[in-house]
Scaffold this active site. Structure first.
Site, PDB file in Angstrom:
ATOM      1  N   ASN A  99      -6.189  -2.712   2.243  1.00 35.41           N
ATOM      2  CA  ASN A  99      -6.158  -4.156   2.415  1.00 35.41           C
ATOM      3  C   ASN A  99      -7.591  -4.667   2.484  1.00 35.41           C
ATOM      4  OD1 ASN A  99      -3.387  -4.537   2.519  1.00 35.41           O
ATOM      5  ND2 ASN A  99      -3.290  -4.413   4.746  1.00 35.41           N
ATOM      6  N   ARG A 104       0.821  -1.214   0.000  1.00 37.93           N
ATOM      7  CA  ARG A 104       0.000   0.000   0.000  1.00 37.93           C
ATOM      8  C   ARG A 104       0.850   1.257   0.000  1.00 37.93           C
ATOM      9  NH1 ARG A 104      -3.427  -0.632   4.983  1.00 37.93           N
ATOM     10  NH2 ARG A 104      -1.544  -1.733   5.587  1.00 37.93           N
TER      11      ARG A 104
END
Length: 91
Positions: free
Chosen positions: A36, A18
């Protein structure tokens, strides 16, 4: 503006995916978000110039050093409401 919702599967949790994606998207001028998923995948909304979105998705196929991307699913989407690219809470 090209906008896509993507799901990235493989070894993508716990490898900095990320944060890496935020840096890549910002560098390319792509807007959106990344998070996520509880199933172990990554979900993102990416929007911007078609070439920049394509470049980001190409980079995502490799991901950061420790990631192992197995598949990326893409669907067209509406662009994000907020400018910039950021992490959002897990879904």
């Amino acid at each position: 503006m090209d906008a896509k919702r993507v799901r990235i599967r493989g070894r993508v949790h716990g490898v900095g995916f990320r944060d890496w994606m935020v840096r890549e998207a910002t560098r390319l001028g792509v807007q959106g978000w990344v998070r996520n998923r509880t199933d172990g995948s990554i979900e993102a909304l990416v929007a911007g110039d078609a070439a920049a979105v394509g470049a980001l998705l190409t980079a995502c196929r490799a991901g950061p050093l420790l990631a192992r991307v197995e598949s990326i699913d893409e669907d067209f989407s509406d662009p994000p409401a907020e400018p910039g690219f950021r992490r959002v809470p897990t879904l």
